[in-house]
Scaffold this active site. Structure first.
Site, mmCIF file in Angstrom:
data_model
loop_
_atom_site.group_PDB
_atom_site.id
_atom_site.type_symbol
_atom_site.label_atom_id
_atom_site.label_comp_id
_atom_site.label_asym_id
_atom_site.label_seq_id
_atom_site.Cartn_x
_atom_site.Cartn_y
_atom_site.Cartn_z
ATOM 1 N N ASP A 1 0.861 -1.191 0.000
ATOM 2 C CA ASP A 1 0.000 0.000 0.000
ATOM 3 C C ASP A 1 0.898 1.242 0.000
ATOM 4 O OD1 ASP A 1 -2.272 1.592 0.264
ATOM 5 O OD2 ASP A 1 -2.419 1.308 2.435
ATOM 6 N N GLU B 1 2.726 5.105 -3.926
ATOM 7 C CA GLU B 1 2.728 6.044 -5.089
ATOM 8 C C GLU B 1 4.027 6.836 -5.176
ATOM 9 O OE1 GLU B 1 0.222 5.670 -2.884
ATOM 10 O OE2 GLU B 1 -0.820 4.341 -4.255
ATOM 11 N N ASP C 1 -8.962 3.569 -2.842
ATOM 12 C CA ASP C 1 -9.926 4.027 -1.835
ATOM 13 C C ASP C 1 -11.201 4.575 -2.449
ATOM 14 O OD1 ASP C 1 -8.066 3.233 -0.032
ATOM 15 O OD2 ASP C 1 -7.304 5.249 0.379
HETATM 16 O O1 MIG Z 1 -3.885 6.033 4.558
HETATM 17 O O2 MIG Z 1 -3.758 0.728 5.621
HETATM 18 O O3 MIG Z 1 -5.844 2.158 0.193
HETATM 19 O O4 MIG Z 1 -6.873 -0.069 1.516
HETATM 20 O O5 MIG Z 1 -6.929 0.004 4.331
HETATM 21 C C1 MIG Z 1 -4.676 4.906 4.407
HETATM 22 C C2 MIG Z 1 -4.902 1.502 5.735
HETATM 23 C C3 MIG Z 1 -3.790 3.695 4.213
HETATM 24 C C4 MIG Z 1 -4.954 2.986 2.241
HETATM 25 C C5 MIG Z 1 -5.389 1.782 1.467
HETATM 26 C C6 MIG Z 1 -6.453 1.055 2.240
HETATM 27 C C7 MIG Z 1 -5.911 0.652 3.588
HETATM 28 C C8 MIG Z 1 -5.451 1.877 4.351
HETATM 29 N N1 MIG Z 1 -4.444 2.596 3.553
#
Ligand code: MIG
Length: 797
Positions: free
Chosen positions: A404, A407, A480
């Site tokens: 996650d 980017e 998201d």
């Molecule tokens: O700032 O890990 O897209 O699926 O549950 C949020 C917490 C960080 C973003 C991801 C989401 C995940 C969440 N993450």
């Protein structure tokens, strides 16, 4: 006072002038103008790469997108000189290069234009930031449509749009939000039934304009790097998709369990809660294979640690879950907590593995753990180190990893400032060049670690950000999204678009990540996701305590949701076969209608219907209380799944949409293989493979692929491809089967269900032996017979 106009902000544009000389080196051609060199590389009779050295010097020929196996096919090609153009030809295309200005015209062998430069390649100095902005502009052909570009949440046909790639943490994105998480600079053009693709392999911020600024011009450009693109001729769009994966690589087969249903939440903790969720699935007999652990499993959000309070014995937990048939997938972010007592931080600091700013200070930013530093995944040493960090997690029993925030996302700043330095495999570049491949290389290093330590099991990785080619090691989810009806359509177009952009293994957060769906929306979302390669419910509901599990909305919805998850499991052999086609040939698993029927203009602007594999046509139900939906069916005949009613294609039909059903059609003639009902993929030995066959008067072919569903035996012949040929007429149904392969499947029997017979059958013939059909062979609308797995021919008459 500062005057800003486009002419003062940017320098003048440079256009190539006339060709002074040219030369051929093997399958490369070079054309020299006074300033610019054009390199033309023949890769196959349909794939050609064009690369331009704006001021006479090529950059390093290096790519994170292309497959290590990219090989030229030995093909016929040559060059002819004419008064105004050079013509490079293969057996499939002709490329004219204008002597005056390097402009290209690409035609098929009959001289029909496929793609044509407007100004073609040009460039200008990037005055504020240095380097060059490199452009290419093309003439839009009459009626031309455009597709592709990864995860863009907009209409499938991109004509009239302008879009960019610069991976962004797009929390709560909506229709037309741009850019999103992924960077896939690959698009398709389609006009006069002719399809082609252009893959602009440049990791800087890239922009694409499909007739937005100037109606008849399509252009693409990058704020740095080289104009370097692959042209791919179809003419079938699906062939373009396949050729694109010849360049950027194909996906490996995932473990079969990864195609099962997956349950996620931000976050399930403590372990007691995880156990409760798992038990609930089994108690309610709702199939499920995977439970995900989001960031709260860690100790203070330190990657590769477990919270002592919430998960005191992770190995014990995972073992107990495994005994119930669950696999555990955990999240891993790139941010490493800047904590001198944290071994991974210490080691990374000692070895100098973290990204630095231009002035030498560390790239520090706040993410979940507080102040963090970030590995430079563009350095091969760092990738190796990162891969090695997974050993403990995998030894603990974890079977998949979810990447996650790559980017990369940073609180406050959004992402890294552009001055951050990156190794870029020895090139030493700024973040401007490395931004769009940061998450790509993180997931690559993650997958390499999993592959190494999970051997002989197959790895499973999900990533949020990536660049073209990540299908070689990762799956993706769309990020998201929001629990709103609009997001069903967004999920559908994003998954379709990702699929034709090389990444079939994709899904959305079922029910929506942000917000709370009601039972109806959740049910409709489950229905759509039943046909998405990645099927995972996820939600952010720690604060509100809202529950988003299949049983959270009351028994009426639970009942229907369960039926669709069961259907998913029954469809696994079909889904896996479709994955194999994707893995083997690069054929997208999800196919927008324009890709299925590109000579039918009615399909060009349709986004609601898509095919999964060769046989299933699907549409979602997009609004509360919706009673019916209009569906466009392409040419051919289609059975409505829930009652076997036959529809003629080439027209719009209206389908009732009670909550227990959704628009789902089977192509006439198809053989759809099914498992019996199971709770998870390894639950039991499958003792019979069900074949649902849909009668057609037209001859048709279908395939079933099978292997062990895990491990790598299939790479050594331990797999089977079974091909079916249906040749029937008005009085007789006939199915021929051919078996190739050496995999010993566990089942010995086929139950064959024949749908839609137009005559009253009385007997069946198996490999020449005749049997009478009796009452037991008839069920509502179908004739069913039990056959040995090895049967070769079935006739019903
Ligand atoms: O700032 O890990 O897209 O699926 O549950 C949020 C917490 C960080 C973003 C991801 C989401 C995940 C969440 N993450």
């Amino acid at each position: 006072m500062q005057v800003t106009s486009s002419s003062s902000k940017y320098s003048v544009k440079h256009y190539p002038d006339n060709i002074r000389k040219w030369q051929k080196e093997g399958n490369y051609f070079y054309f020299y103008t006074s300033e610019t060199i054009l390199e033309v590389r023949i890769i196959s009779d349909k794939i050609v790469r064009f690369r331009y050295a704006a001021d006479g010097k090529f950059q390093r020929d290096f790519s994170y997108a292309t497959s290590e196996r990219l090989e030229e096919s030995p093909v016929n090609f040559g060059i002819r000189e004419f008064e105004e153009v050079f013509e490079i030809y293969t057996d499939m295309i002709r490329i004219w290069i204008a002597r005056d200005n390097l402009r290209l015209t690409i035609t098929d062998t009959e001289g029909r234009i496929i793609n044509q430069d407007e100004m073609g390649f040009h460039w200008q100095h990037y005055l504020q930031k240095g380097g060059k902005i490199v452009y290419c502009s093309k003439q839009i052909q009459e009626g031309e449509c455009f597709f592709g570009l990864g995860d863009k949440p907009t209409d499938l046909n991109l004509r009239g749009k302008r879009l960019e790639n610069y991976g962004t943490d797009a929390y709560g994105f909506q229709k037309d939000t741009d850019p999103l998480y992924r960077n896939i600079p690959f698009y398709y053009g389609l006009h006069h039934g002719i399809g082609y693709g252009i893959f602009f392999d440049n990791t800087f911020r890239t922009l694409f304009d499909f007739g937005h600024e100037r109606e008849e011009v399509c252009s693409f450009w990058a704020r740095g790097g080289e104009m370097n693109y692959y042209f791919i001729y179809g003419p079938a769009l699906l062939q373009v998709a396949e050729a694109y994966t010849k360049i950027t690589g194909t996906a490996e087969l995932p473990p079969l369990w990864a195609l099962g249903y997956q349950q996620c939440r931000w976050s399930y903790f403590p372990e007691k809660r995880v156990r409760e969720i798992a038990a609930e699935f089994r108690k309610r007999q709702i199939p499920c294979d995977v439970i995900h652990l989001d960031i709260d499993y860690m100790e203070g959000f330190r990657c590769f640690t477990w919270s002592k309070e919430y998960f005191p014995d992770p190995a014990g937990l995972i073992k107990d879950l495994a005994a119930e048939g669950f696999k555990v997938v955990v999240i891993i972010d790139p941010g490493i907590k800047a904590d001198p007592d944290y071994d991974i931080y210490k080691e990374g600091m000692e070895k100098d593995y973290f990204c630095k700013r231009a002035d030498g200070a560390f790239m520090e930013g706040d993410v979940w753990p507080g102040k963090c530093v970030f590995p430079d995944y563009t350095d091969p040493k760092v990738r190796d180190w990162w891969s090695s960090l997974f050993k403990d997690l995998l030894d603990t029993g974890v079977r998949g990893v979810w990447n996650d925030m790559n980017e990369p996302a940073v609180f406050e700043m959004g992402t890294f400032p552009e001055d951050v330095r990156h190794d870029y495999d020895g090139e030493d570049v700024s973040h401007r060049k490395a931004h769009n491949i940061y998450g790509h290389l993180m997931s690559k290093a993650t997958a390499a670690g999993l592959k190494k330590y999970l051997m002989p099991n197959r790895p499973f990785v999900i990533t949020r950000s990536c660049y073209a080619g990540a299908q070689r090691w990762a799956s993706v989810w769309t990020g998201d999204n929001v629990s709103e009806w609009d997001h069903l359509w967004l999920a559908s177009v994003q998954c379709q678009r990702l699929s034709v952009s090389g990444i079939s293994f994709a899904g959305s957060d079922i029910g929506g990540f942000i917000g709370e769906p009601d039972g109806e929306l959740y049910t409709r979302w489950i229905q759509l996701a039943t046909f998405h390669p990645l099927m995972r419910t996820h939600s952010a509901s720690n604060e509100t305590g809202f529950n988003q599990e299949p049983w959270s909305f009351g028994s009426k919805y639970e009942f229907i949701v369960k039926r669709f998850i069961q259907m998913r499991y029954r469809l696994l052999p079909y889904l896996y076969t479709t994955f194999w086609q994707y893995s083997h040939y690069g054929t997208p698993m999800l196919r927008p209608l324009a890709f299925v029927a590109q000579n039918d203009e009615h399909t060009y602007n349709r986004s609601h219907e898509f095919m999964l594999g060769d046989a299933l046509l699907i549409s979602h139900v997009e609004a509360a209380g919706m009673k019916e939906k209009e569906i466009y069916l392409p040419a051919g005949q289609w059975y409505y799944f829930f009652n076997d009613k036959l529809y003629e294609g080439g027209q719009t039909v209206t389908i009732a949409t009670p909550l227990e059903e959704m628009p789902l059609f089977i192509k006439a003639g198809a053989v759809v293989p099914n498992y019996p009902n199971i709770q998870y993929v390894d639950e039991k030995l499958i003792d019979e493979m069900i074949l649902n066959v849909y009668y057609s008067e037209q001859p048709t072919r279908s395939t079933l692929y099978e292997d062990a569903g895990d491990h790598y035996g299939y790479k050594n012949g331990q797999s089977n491809t079974i091909s079916f040929k249906q040749v029937s007429d008005k009085q007789q149904f006939r199915l021929k089967k051919k078996f190739f392969g050496q995999y010993e499947a566990g089942y010995k029997k086929h139950r064959v269900l024949i749908h839609g017979l137009p005559f009253k059958a009385t007997e069946y013939v198996v490999d020449g032996k005749v049997f009478k059909l009796n009452a037991r062979n008839f069920a509502v609308g179908v004739v069913k017979v039990a056959l040995e797995r090895k049967f070769e021919e079935l006739i019903i008459r």
